[in-house]
Design a protein around this motif. Structure first.
Motif, PDB file in Angstrom:
ATOM      1  N   LYS A  81       1.203  -6.427 -11.193  1.00  0.00           N
ATOM      2  CA  LYS A  81       0.450  -6.397  -9.406  1.00  0.00           C
ATOM      3  C   LYS A  81      -0.466  -4.969 -10.056  1.00  0.00           C
ATOM      4  O   LYS A  81      -1.624  -4.676  -9.652  1.00  0.00           O
ATOM      5  CB  LYS A  81       0.894  -6.857  -8.726  1.00  0.00           C
ATOM      6  N   TYR A 381      -1.967  -0.001  -2.442  1.00  0.00           N
ATOM      7  CA  TYR A 381      -1.527  -0.999  -3.243  1.00  0.00           C
ATOM      8  C   TYR A 381      -0.396  -1.196  -2.501  1.00  0.00           C
ATOM      9  O   TYR A 381       0.670  -0.833  -1.616  1.00  0.00           O
ATOM     10  CB  TYR A 381      -0.937  -0.442  -4.177  1.00  0.00           C
ATOM     11  N   ASN A 382      -0.124  -2.818  -2.462  1.00  0.00           N
ATOM     12  CA  ASN A 382       0.278  -3.701  -1.579  1.00  0.00           C
ATOM     13  C   ASN A 382       0.953  -2.763  -0.260  1.00  0.00           C
ATOM     14  O   ASN A 382       1.442  -2.498   0.217  1.00  0.00           O
ATOM     15  CB  ASN A 382       1.852  -3.182  -2.431  1.00  0.00           C
TER      16      ASN A 382
END
Length: 494
Positions: A81, A381-382
């Motif tokens: 991911k 990111y995330n």
């Protein structure tokens, strides 16, 4: 004197607060505890232990870990991911400063190191070198040097334990010199050629410098014998490449013809090389300088020499260790490439099972074990902000052994690469040639070369395992084995 001390203290404080900021910002990401100033250096100082250490890190701390080289923080990841961001974000196309430190004097602003508009324009220029027609012309080069390789292997076949990497390394140097510059150093016949020695020196210096804090400091490095060795090797490499480039440029200019690729200066028909494409190209109406061409030619030589020889050698090792797989490869080769048959690019493309074998070998033993990117502009990111200048490294060795993507991951199984099984995996679970914007421009070239030479080896020899031999892997510029990549060669009857 106090001025220097003040500058050093200021630099230390800046790096210290930057490290503190990173520790707070990435407190949810685990990793080994860093020491002051040196970070995690003592864990990484022995490259022979890197593979075991990184595998242990990921099993202990997770798929993404934080690691400090000195005062600088790195994220090391096998998380597909996060890889989607790393591989596909336009803000993550630049290489880390390690590449510049290690290779800038040699490769300058070649494709490996360059960024921005220069990288885009040069990549665009060189892309045609890897189109189908251009690759088709290189098959003859693979085959001719492959025949010489078989002869050298035959001479060594009486050995009970033969390091195939030593001999194959000379073959790949001959191939890349021939295809990149249109000339051969005849490394297979003359392994002591000064150019060959200079290339070897440069490839040995890089990992030594990477891991030594004294050598990493540019101003301290310049007072070492290692630096003197690098400069001496570079003089040999650059004079050799520039001499060939200037000679070819003069020849092309003297032709006054649009069709300048038919014959060389000796009247022999020649193929288009990478160097020819660069000599004919312009950027904003201006031709490339000899130095710009040298940087790209030497980049191809560096990128297509050690990596390819490692891939070929590890594949041979895997075939020796898996006789049932080798038998199927041999049967396919005999069917697709009958005796006295002139090999074509279509033939090599039809070696479907061999291709799966090569892919599985690249999975277990990726020639480039780890590569890095640097964040050029903040990326989220995330829910975590990845700040500018953060270094992110992809650990291919552990990524390719992720049991979530590759069940029974230590097993050598070419059938992992059937179309059906590949479609069920995350596309970034397997990236031996990198991926995204900066994927390897020469991956089709490399696969054809691997198929050509491995088919020649298997058609002429049965590869047998060496009793008691086990690879002792180490991470240098490429993945290597300290004790060689050894097999026993049994010549097949004609």
């Amino acid at each position: 004197m106090w001025q220097y001390a003040a500058v050093i203290l200021l630099l230390f404080l800046v790096l210290y607060f930057k490290r503190y900021k990173y520790l707070k910002q990435f407190e949810k990401i685990d990793g080994p505890k860093p020491y002051p100033i040196v970070g995690n250096y003592f864990l990484l100082k022995n490259p022979k232990k890197h593979i075991a250490i990184f595998n242990e890190f990921h099993s202990k701390y997770g798929k993404t870990i934080k690691l400090f080289t000195g005062m600088l923080m790195n994220l090391i990841t096998t998380d597909v991911k996060l890889l989607e961001v790393v591989m596909n974000s336009p803000n993550l196309t630049n290489k880390t400063n390690d590449y510049i430190m290690l290779f800038s004097r040699w490769l300058g602003d070649g494709l490996l190191i360059s960024s921005g508009e220069k990288w885009i324009s040069h990549r665009k220029i060189l892309t045609p070198a890897f189109h189908y027609k251009a690759l088709e012309d290189f098959i003859e080069v693979f085959e001719s040097h492959g025949k010489l390789l078989v002869g050298n292997l035959l001479k060594a076949s009486s050995e009970e334990c033969m390091d195939v990497h030593t001999i194959i390394n000379l073959y790949t140097l001959d191939v890349i010199c021939d295809t990149a510059m249109g000339t051969s150093v005849n490394a297979q016949c003359n392994p002591d050629h000064k150019y060959m020695k200079a290339i070897k020196t440069m490839c040995e210096i890089a990992p030594t410098r990477l891991l030594n804090p004294i050598y990493r400091s540019e101003w301290m490095y310049k007072y070492t014998n290692l630096y003197k060795s690098e400069i001496k090797a570079l003089e040999t490499i650059k004079s050799f490449s520039l001499g060939i480039i200037e000679k070819r440029r003069q020849f092309l200019e003297s032709r006054h013809s649009d069709d300048v690729n038919d014959y060389d200066e000796f009247g022999k028909r020649r193929k288009m090389t990478f160097m020819d494409i660069l000599l004919k190209s312009t950027i904003n109406g201006k031709p490339l300088t000899n130095e710009e061409i040298r940087e790209e030619v030497d980049t191809f030589l560096f990128g297509g020499h050690d990596t390819t020889s490692a891939a070929i050698s590890f594949t041979c090792y895997n075939l020796a260790e898996n006789p049932d797989v080798q038998k199927l490869v041999y049967e396919e080769i005999c069917h697709v490439l009958p005796t006295d048959h002139t090999v074509t690019i279509t033939d090599l493309q039809n070696l479907k099972y061999l291709e799966m074998v090569i892919k599985e070998s690249l999975r277990l033993y990726p020639p480039v074990m780890i590569f890095g990117r640097v964040v050029d502009k903040e990326v989220v990111y995330n829910g975590i902000k990845l700040p500018k200048d953060l270094r992110i490294a992809v650990n291919l060795y552990s990524l390719h052994r992720d049991p979530d993507e590759f069940p029974d991951s230590e097993k050598f199984d070419p059938l992992r690469f059937t179309a059906d099984k590949q479609s069920k995996r995350h596309p970034l679970a397997y990236i031996p040639f990198s991926a995204g914007h900066r994927n390897c421009i020469g991956q089709k070239f490399a696969m054809l070369e691997l198929k050509s030479v491995i088919a020649k080896v298997i058609k002429n020899f049965e590869l047998l395992p060496v009793p008691g031999f086990t690879l002792q892997l180490t991470s240098k510029v490429t993945l290597q084995s300290v004790n060689g990549i050894c097999v026993k060669l049994n010549p097949r009857s004609a």
